[in-house]
Design a protein around this motif. Structure first.
Motif, PDB file in Angstrom:
ATOM      1  N   GLY A 346      27.421  75.715  19.549  1.00  0.00           N
ATOM      2  CA  GLY A 346      28.589  75.116  18.954  1.00  0.00           C
ATOM      3  C   GLY A 346      29.017  73.681  19.588  1.00  0.00           C
ATOM      4  N   HIS A 347      30.175  73.338  19.277  1.00  0.00           N
ATOM      5  CA  HIS A 347      30.708  72.170  19.703  1.00  0.00           C
ATOM      6  C   HIS A 347      30.863  72.117  21.193  1.00  0.00           C
ATOM      7  CE1 HIS A 347      31.778  70.764  15.753  1.00  0.00           C
ATOM      8  NE2 HIS A 347      32.370  71.607  15.496  1.00  0.00           N
ATOM      9  N   GLY A 348      31.044  73.094  22.160  1.00  0.00           N
ATOM     10  CA  GLY A 348      31.056  72.977  23.308  1.00  0.00           C
ATOM     11  C   GLY A 348      29.777  72.596  24.059  1.00  0.00           C
ATOM     12  N   LEU A 349      28.673  73.150  23.588  1.00  0.00           N
ATOM     13  CA  LEU A 349      27.597  72.883  24.217  1.00  0.00           C
ATOM     14  C   LEU A 349      27.026  71.405  23.865  1.00  0.00           C
ATOM     15  CD1 LEU A 349      25.419  76.212  23.679  1.00  0.00           C
ATOM     16  CD2 LEU A 349      26.608  75.428  25.778  1.00  0.00           C
ATOM     17  N   VAL A 350      27.589  71.081  22.556  1.00  0.00           N
ATOM     18  CA  VAL A 350      27.131  69.549  22.374  1.00  0.00           C
ATOM     19  C   VAL A 350      27.994  68.702  23.209  1.00  0.00           C
ATOM     20  CG1 VAL A 350      27.631  67.912  20.579  1.00  0.00           C
ATOM     21  CG2 VAL A 350      26.889  70.009  19.998  1.00  0.00           C
ATOM     22  N   SER A 364      18.923  72.148  29.629  1.00  0.00           N
ATOM     23  CA  SER A 364      18.336  72.958  28.966  1.00  0.00           C
ATOM     24  C   SER A 364      19.024  73.975  28.657  1.00  0.00           C
ATOM     25  CB  SER A 364      16.821  73.378  29.567  1.00  0.00           C
ATOM     26  OG  SER A 364      17.342  74.047  30.944  1.00  0.00           O
ATOM     27  N   ILE A 365      18.850  74.618  27.224  1.00  0.00           N
ATOM     28  CA  ILE A 365      19.939  75.802  26.779  1.00  0.00           C
ATOM     29  C   ILE A 365      18.962  76.276  26.110  1.00  0.00           C
ATOM     30  CG2 ILE A 365      21.741  76.221  25.389  1.00  0.00           C
ATOM     31  CD1 ILE A 365      22.908  73.469  25.940  1.00  0.00           C
ATOM     32  N   GLY A 366      18.947  77.819  26.339  1.00  0.00           N
ATOM     33  CA  GLY A 366      18.145  78.592  25.615  1.00  0.00           C
ATOM     34  C   GLY A 366      17.804  80.133  25.832  1.00  0.00           C
ATOM     35  N   PRO A 367      17.186  81.067  25.267  1.00  0.00           N
ATOM     36  CA  PRO A 367      17.120  82.611  25.727  1.00  0.00           C
ATOM     37  C   PRO A 367      16.063  82.365  26.876  1.00  0.00           C
ATOM     38  CG  PRO A 367      15.848  81.860  23.782  1.00  0.00           C
ATOM     39  CD  PRO A 367      16.443  80.779  23.842  1.00  0.00           C
ATOM     40  N   LEU A 368      16.256  83.642  27.661  1.00  0.00           N
ATOM     41  CA  LEU A 368      15.345  83.873  28.860  1.00  0.00           C
ATOM     42  C   LEU A 368      14.211  84.617  28.441  1.00  0.00           C
ATOM     43  CD1 LEU A 368      18.015  84.299  31.691  1.00  0.00           C
ATOM     44  CD2 LEU A 368      16.482  82.255  31.386  1.00  0.00           C
ATOM     45  N   PRO A 369      13.054  84.569  28.979  1.00  0.00           N
ATOM     46  CA  PRO A 369      12.026  85.396  28.572  1.00  0.00           C
ATOM     47  C   PRO A 369      12.200  86.865  28.511  1.00  0.00           C
ATOM     48  CG  PRO A 369      11.247  83.661  30.002  1.00  0.00           C
ATOM     49  CD  PRO A 369      12.594  83.534  30.109  1.00  0.00           C
ATOM     50  N   GLY A 370      12.895  87.162  29.607  1.00  0.00           N
ATOM     51  CA  GLY A 370      13.038  88.768  29.752  1.00  0.00           C
ATOM     52  C   GLY A 370      14.496  89.164  28.919  1.00  0.00           C
ATOM     53  N   GLY A 371      15.009  88.349  28.336  1.00  0.00           N
ATOM     54  CA  GLY A 371      16.241  88.896  27.455  1.00  0.00           C
ATOM     55  C   GLY A 371      17.432  87.861  28.068  1.00  0.00           C
ATOM     56  N   GLY A 372      18.524  87.659  27.512  1.00  0.00           N
ATOM     57  CA  GLY A 372      19.674  86.957  28.075  1.00  0.00           C
ATOM     58  C   GLY A 372      19.682  85.323  27.686  1.00  0.00           C
TER      59      GLY A 372
END
Length: 385
Positions: A346-350, A364-372
């Motif tokens: 959303g706007h916050g991460l922008v 860097s923003i994104g999912p982790l390999p093991g979840g999360g």
């Protein structure tokens, strides 16, 4: 009807030059003429007037006007008349060409004038004056031409100064607009971070109070107290931010939040229902105020997103690692990372991305390999910071 003052001034000047030239021409009566020269008459006066008439258009067509004036001047010399001096109209027109046209045309006008004078002096029926007089005439012509060129160069210099001032003014206006846009963007980021975080916490606490209101009134009261406390904090931060915009009163300014305030932020998230752990690795040291604020806002936004999207059983870990040349900031949770990626962008991460880029960091923003889900930023630090 609007009067062209420039044309009017040139017409008046043409009349003055004509009157002066006719007066000088008439002064040379029979008793002052050299042998063989024709006395002043009506035809000679007409030629003098024809030589002066082009002065009226000296600014519009200076070179053409000068050439037109040289014709009757040459006829006066060829027919044996004398003007008693170099034609005043030709001097004025030579000055006009030099001051209103480029260098090539001005040099051409000077050469034509000198050649015409030489031709008139050697081709007339009577030769008057010695070399000294011809040298004086040449010096006068060059001096008049030089005065015209000096005026043109000065005028061009002043125009360049005006143009430069206009460019500087436009550049200043553009810089001002850019600064205002940057300030609006900064304030928008601050307001979003403050409102989004505190409202999210209040929403979660309100939902918890509603669920336990009947079964455990004491716990509901604690949740409502936490909502009140969070609301007061939100109002205080918003008042500090908006106070900067006020021009009628002095804003009550306080220190911006930073890494030193992360323990309180983590405790607030725990009270809101998100188990959060804060890890500090390395030796803490002072850092630039902008990086300090960006770090706090990044952790705040990351935890707010975890609270809203990770799920009720999720946990979060905040890691601050001080390296010799880098500050590494990570916010991780073990919630529904992959499922909620689109909802988390959303706007916050922008705004966080803009903050990190402003200080030369890498985000860097994104999912982790093991979840999360993970939000991580690395800020470069200079030696001694």
């Amino acid at each position: 009807m609007r009067i062209d003052r420039t044309r009017l001034h040139d017409t008046v000047l043409a009349g003055i030059v004509a009157a002066a030239s006719v007066a000088v021409f008439a002064l040379y009566g029979p008793d002052r003429l050299a042998a063989g020269m024709r006395p002043p008459d009506a035809f000679g006066v007409a030629l003098v007037l024809l030589a002066c008439a082009p002065v009226a258009v000296r600014r519009a067509w200076p070179l053409a006007a000068m050439c037109a004036a040289l014709v009757p001047e040459t006829l006066l010399s060829a027919l044996g008349y004398t003007t008693g001096m170099l034609g005043l109209s030709c001097v004025v027109l030579l000055y006009s060409v030099a001051s209103h046209r480029g260098l090539a045309m001005a040099l051409g006008a000077l050469v034509v004038t000198l050649m015409t004078y030489v031709l008139s002096a050697v081709s007339g029926p009577v030769r008057v004056g010695g070399w000294s007089e011809h040298v004086v005439v040449a010096v006068v012509l060059v001096a008049v031409w030089g005065a015209g060129r000096s005026l043109r160069l000065r005028r061009a210099y002043l125009e360049e100064l005006k143009d430069r001032a206009a460019r500087l003014e436009r550049a200043h206006a553009a810089d001002t607009r850019a600064a205002r846009a940057e300030e609006r963007s900064r304030i928008a980021r601050e307001l979003h971070d403050v409102v989004a975080h505190h409202v999210s916490v209040m929403t979660v606490q309100a939902a918890a109070a509603r669920r336990v209101l009947a079964a455990d009134p004491d716990l509901a009261r604690e949740a409502l107290s936490a909502i009140e406390h969070t609301g007061r904090m939100a109002m205080t931060e918003m008042r500090n931010i908006v106070g900067v915009l006020r021009t009628d009163a002095r804003a009550e300014l306080g220190p911006q939040p930073g890494v030193r305030d992360l323990p309180a932020l983590v405790e607030q998230m725990r009270e809101a229902g998100l188990p959060t752990q804060l890890l500090i690795e390395g030796e803490p040291r002072p850092m630039p105020a902008g990086v300090d604020l960006a770090t706090y806002r990044l952790v705040q936004e990351g935890l707010t997103n975890s609270l809203r999207h990770a799920g009720s059983d999720a946990k979060a870990v905040v890691t601050i690692r001080y390296d010799p040349r880098e500050l590494d900031v990570r916010v991780e949770d073990d919630g529904r990372g992959v499922v909620e990626v689109s909802r988390r962008s959303g706007h916050g991460l922008v705004g966080i991305r803009e903050r990190v880029a402003l200080y030369g960091g890498i985000l860097s923003i994104g999912p982790l390999p093991g979840g999360g889900f993970e939000v991580r930023a690395r800020f470069p630090l200079k030696d001694g910071q």
